[in-house]
Design an enzyme around this catalytic site. Structure first.
Site, short mmCIF file in Angstrom:
data_model
loop_
_atom_site.label_atom_id
_atom_site.label_comp_id
_atom_site.label_asym_id
_atom_site.label_seq_id
_atom_site.Cartn_x
_atom_site.Cartn_y
_atom_site.Cartn_z
N VAL A 1 0.84 -1.22 0.00
CA VAL A 1 0.00 0.00 0.00
C VAL A 1 0.87 1.26 0.00
O VAL A 1 0.57 2.23 -0.70
CB VAL A 1 -0.97 -0.01 1.21
CG1 VAL A 1 -1.85 1.22 1.20
CG2 VAL A 1 -1.84 -1.27 1.20
N VAL B 1 -11.14 -0.16 4.55
CA VAL B 1 -12.19 -1.09 4.09
C VAL B 1 -12.43 -0.89 2.59
O VAL B 1 -12.59 0.25 2.13
CB VAL B 1 -13.53 -0.86 4.83
CG1 VAL B 1 -14.55 -1.93 4.44
CG2 VAL B 1 -13.34 -0.84 6.33
N ILE C 1 -12.60 1.35 -3.09
CA ILE C 1 -14.03 1.68 -3.12
C ILE C 1 -14.33 2.70 -2.00
O ILE C 1 -14.00 2.44 -0.84
CB ILE C 1 -14.91 0.43 -2.90
CG1 ILE C 1 -14.53 -0.66 -3.90
CG2 ILE C 1 -16.38 0.78 -2.98
CD1 ILE C 1 -15.18 -2.02 -3.60
N GLY D 1 -1.20 -11.84 -4.55
CA GLY D 1 -0.90 -10.77 -3.58
C GLY D 1 -2.11 -10.23 -2.83
O GLY D 1 -2.00 -9.20 -2.16
N GLU E 1 -3.56 -11.88 3.16
CA GLU E 1 -2.74 -11.33 4.25
C GLU E 1 -1.51 -12.22 4.41
O GLU E 1 -1.50 -13.37 3.97
CB GLU E 1 -3.54 -11.36 5.57
CG GLU E 1 -4.81 -10.53 5.57
CD GLU E 1 -4.56 -9.04 5.47
OE1 GLU E 1 -3.80 -8.50 6.28
OE2 GLU E 1 -5.13 -8.40 4.57
N LYS F 1 -13.35 -5.40 9.17
CA LYS F 1 -13.96 -4.41 8.27
C LYS F 1 -15.41 -4.14 8.67
O LYS F 1 -15.86 -2.99 8.68
CB LYS F 1 -13.85 -4.89 6.82
CG LYS F 1 -12.38 -4.91 6.34
CD LYS F 1 -12.20 -5.72 5.07
CE LYS F 1 -10.76 -5.66 4.57
NZ LYS F 1 -10.47 -6.65 3.53
N GLY G 1 -4.92 -4.37 -3.10
CA GLY G 1 -3.86 -4.14 -4.09
C GLY G 1 -3.29 -2.73 -3.99
O GLY G 1 -3.90 -1.83 -3.42
P1 NDP Z 1 3.21 -4.89 3.68
O1 NDP Z 1 3.54 -6.03 4.57
O2 NDP Z 1 3.30 -5.06 2.21
O3 NDP Z 1 4.13 -3.64 4.07
C1 NDP Z 1 4.39 -3.24 5.38
C2 NDP Z 1 5.44 -2.14 5.38
O4 NDP Z 1 5.60 -1.67 6.70
C3 NDP Z 1 6.82 -2.58 4.86
O5 NDP Z 1 7.37 -1.58 4.07
C4 NDP Z 1 7.64 -2.72 6.18
O6 NDP Z 1 8.99 -2.42 6.00
C5 NDP Z 1 7.00 -1.64 7.02
N1 NDP Z 1 7.13 -1.85 8.45
C6 NDP Z 1 6.73 -2.91 9.17
N2 NDP Z 1 7.01 -2.72 10.48
C7 NDP Z 1 7.59 -1.51 10.56
C8 NDP Z 1 8.10 -0.73 11.63
N3 NDP Z 1 8.06 -1.18 12.88
N4 NDP Z 1 8.64 0.49 11.36
C9 NDP Z 1 8.69 0.95 10.09
N5 NDP Z 1 8.20 0.27 9.04
C10 NDP Z 1 7.67 -0.95 9.28
O7 NDP Z 1 1.75 -4.41 4.10
P2 NDP Z 1 0.61 -3.82 3.18
O8 NDP Z 1 1.13 -2.66 2.43
O9 NDP Z 1 -0.06 -4.93 2.44
O10 NDP Z 1 -0.46 -3.34 4.28
C11 NDP Z 1 -0.33 -2.13 4.98
C12 NDP Z 1 -1.62 -1.83 5.69
O11 NDP Z 1 -2.66 -1.64 4.75
C13 NDP Z 1 -2.12 -2.93 6.63
O12 NDP Z 1 -2.76 -2.36 7.72
C14 NDP Z 1 -3.10 -3.70 5.76
O13 NDP Z 1 -4.07 -4.39 6.51
C15 NDP Z 1 -3.73 -2.54 5.02
N6 NDP Z 1 -4.36 -2.87 3.74
C16 NDP Z 1 -3.69 -3.62 2.82
C17 NDP Z 1 -4.25 -3.87 1.59
C18 NDP Z 1 -3.53 -4.65 0.54
O14 NDP Z 1 -4.08 -4.82 -0.57
N7 NDP Z 1 -2.31 -5.10 0.77
C19 NDP Z 1 -5.59 -3.35 1.24
C20 NDP Z 1 -6.20 -2.54 2.29
C21 NDP Z 1 -5.59 -2.33 3.49
P3 NDP Z 1 9.95 -3.34 5.06
O15 NDP Z 1 9.48 -3.07 3.66
O16 NDP Z 1 11.32 -2.80 5.31
O17 NDP Z 1 9.74 -4.74 5.52
N1 HSE Z 2 -6.39 -9.67 2.52
C1 HSE Z 2 -7.33 -8.64 2.24
C2 HSE Z 2 -8.34 -9.19 1.22
C3 HSE Z 2 -6.60 -7.41 1.70
O1 HSE Z 2 -8.10 -10.27 0.66
O2 HSE Z 2 -9.36 -8.56 1.01
C4 HSE Z 2 -7.48 -6.18 1.58
O3 HSE Z 2 -7.97 -5.73 2.78
#
Ligand code: NDP
Ligand code: HSE
Length: 437
Positions: A14, A132, A136, A187, A190, A205, A302
């Site tokens: 994200v 959430v 959307i 991707g 979770e 959510k 995504g």
């Molecule tokens: P990722 O696991 O892809 O990325 C997490 C990031 O956070 C990485 O860059 C990691 O660093 C960094 N990080 C973790 N711990 C620390 C810390 N203690 N200090 C600093 N940086 C840290 O997660 P996502 O991007 O998938 O998800 C992020 C949020 O968005 C979550 O809350 C998720 O539930 C939510 N979300 C995700 C969606 C999705 O499609 N993926 C959709 C909607 C919501 P490093 O890169 O160095 O490991």
């Molecule tokens: N794992 C979640 C899903 C990511 O499949 O909908 C988006 O919140």
């Protein structure tokens, strides 16, 4: 041009989508905002990891605290996920007078009240559109577009992974594990996919949405949660024969007895708009007492869709900051404690699949137990024998109380003619609501 400086904590899926979207539409955003958004620092866990976006030298740090306490940074964007340290960073940023944007559904579902209150006390705001439905705009829809409505019901396909798995099992005949592997490769899942398939991500959510819809705190532990791990290909097939599609629904509904909040596999009639939501898409079917029925549909996860929602929150808050304010909407209201309807009191139609020996009188024994528990049968189909001599008997019921269903199935499962635990799936009624004066 005025510059509004932001700091981002987390540059994974994200975070990368957010930085890329801000960059791709920089000119457009600047023009719309009348100011420019500058990403001053980005905190990550490991500064040496390769990144998917080009970054100016020195922008990355492993010290998220530097962002939270940087006096030049007006908006802190939390995109690391999980409870700690995300919670502490957000609270510290709010107490330092910064606005916060987060996509962290787990944190808001578990600690939302604490975070909203901290924002209110600091006179700032936490925005959470991306938590959430990915791209959307469901949060904006509930908080703003439908502000004049009593929300009668909200039905959501809110987990892309589960919807993908069920679609692939239904349409391509894949096994659960094959479909989950595909979702992980794409991707959507979770890091711990049990959060998806056991239904907890959907419950997170739903807790956020129902809190907004009903102006009351919805404790996560009071949401009934059933994931998709027990859904069998046989039930998907029988469901289709009967004109239904299996979906994992997150459902909240206002009833005379209280608010229903539940997540479980559901048989959705093929003619219902939610039945055609395929693969990793999400959708929200909302019924308001003034607006009637509306449907929101799109990509629920995504980098790009979720980045789009994060950027929208950043822009909203930047607009407020330009007007000399640190809030736009204020915290969600928790006006009234409301009764949540216990699952046992929920009324639904049901699909049952009994496994029984193929012998005269079996059907009447089962029907007798159901009748004793006030469960009335709408239709029955019996399929051919399997190799063990057991037959599946499929029934659709009229409306019944959950408590009666559970008690009846306990009795049925003890009958000597019944060879395996009965499967049951709740059925969605395809009602439409037309508001009238
Ligand atoms: P990722 O696991 O892809 O990325 C997490 C990031 O956070 C990485 O860059 C990691 O660093 C960094 N990080 C973790 N711990 C620390 C810390 N203690 N200090 C600093 N940086 C840290 O997660 P996502 O991007 O998938 O998800 C992020 C949020 O968005 C979550 O809350 C998720 O539930 C939510 N979300 C995700 C969606 C999705 O499609 N993926 C959709 C909607 C919501 P490093 O890169 O160095 O490991
Ligand atoms: N794992 C979640 C899903 C990511 O499949 O909908 C988006 O919140």
């Amino acid at each position: 041009m005025e510059k509004i400086k932001i700091g981002i904590i987390g540059l994974g899926t994200v975070g990368t989508g957010t930085v890329a979207a801000l960059r791709r539409n920089r000119e457009l955003i600047n023009k719309r905002l009348g100011a420019s958004i500058e990403v001053k620092r980005i905190a990550v866990r490991d500064i040496r990891r390769p990144r998917q976006v080009d970054l100016p030298p020195g922008i990355l740090t492993e010290a998220a605290d530097e962002i939270v306490h940087d006096p030049e940074i007006a908006i802190v964007v939390e995109l690391i996920g999980g409870i700690e340290p995300a919670r502490s960073y957000i609270l510290a940023a709010l107490r330092a007078g910064k606005c916060v944007v987060t996509a962290n559904k787990a944190l808001l579902a578990e600690c939302g009240q604490e975070i909203y209150q901290a924002a209110a006390e600091a006179g700032t705001e936490v925005a959470f559109e991306a938590s959430v439905g990915g791209g959307i705009p469901i949060i904006k829809t509930l908080r703003e577009a439908l502000a004049a409505n009593r929300i009668l019901s909200l039905l959501g396909i809110v987990n892309g992974t589960c919807n993908y798995i069920l679609t692939r099992m239904t349409e391509a005949g894949l096994s659960f594990n094959e479909a989950l592997t595909e979702a992980q490769k794409a991707g959507f899942a979770e890091a711990d996919p049990s959060l998806d398939v056991e239904g907890l991500d959907s419950a997170h959510k739903l807790a956020i949405l129902a809190t907004l819809a009903y102006d009351t705190c919805i404790p996560l532990q009071e949401i009934y949660v059933e994931g998709i791990t027990a859904v069998e290909p046989l039930d998907i097939r029988f469901g289709r024969e009967l004109g239904y599609v299996v979906k994992l629904l997150a459902l909240s509904r206002e009833t005379d007895g209280g608010i229903e909040v539940r997540v479980h596999p559901t048989l959705v009639p093929e003619g219902h708009m939610l039945a055609s939501v395929r693969e990793a898409h999400n959708a929200f079917y909302i019924t308001g007492d003034t607006v009637g029925d509306i449907l929101l549909y799109g990509q629920g996860a995504g980098a790009w869709p979720t980045g789009s929602a994060v950027c929208a929150d950043i822009i909203d808050l930047a607009r407020a900051i330009r007007r000399g304010k640190k809030t736009r909407l204020g915290p969600p209201s928790f006006r009234q404690p409301r009764r949540l309807l216990p699952m046992e009191e929920v009324v639904s139609r049901y699909y049952f699949r009994f496994s029984a020996v193929d012998r005269p009188g079996v059907l009447s024994k089962i029907a007798g137990v159901l009748g004793d528990h006030r469960i009335s049968i709408a239709s029955v189909i019996q399929k051919g024998r399997d190799e063990g001599g057991s037959v599946p008997i499929v029934m659709i019921t009229h409306e019944a109380r959950e408590a009666d269903v559970r008690q009846a199935l306990r009795v049925v499962n003890r009958l000597e003619v019944v060879t395996a635990a009965t499967k049951f799936i709740r059925i969605l009624e395809g009602q439409h609501f037309a508001p009238s004066p």
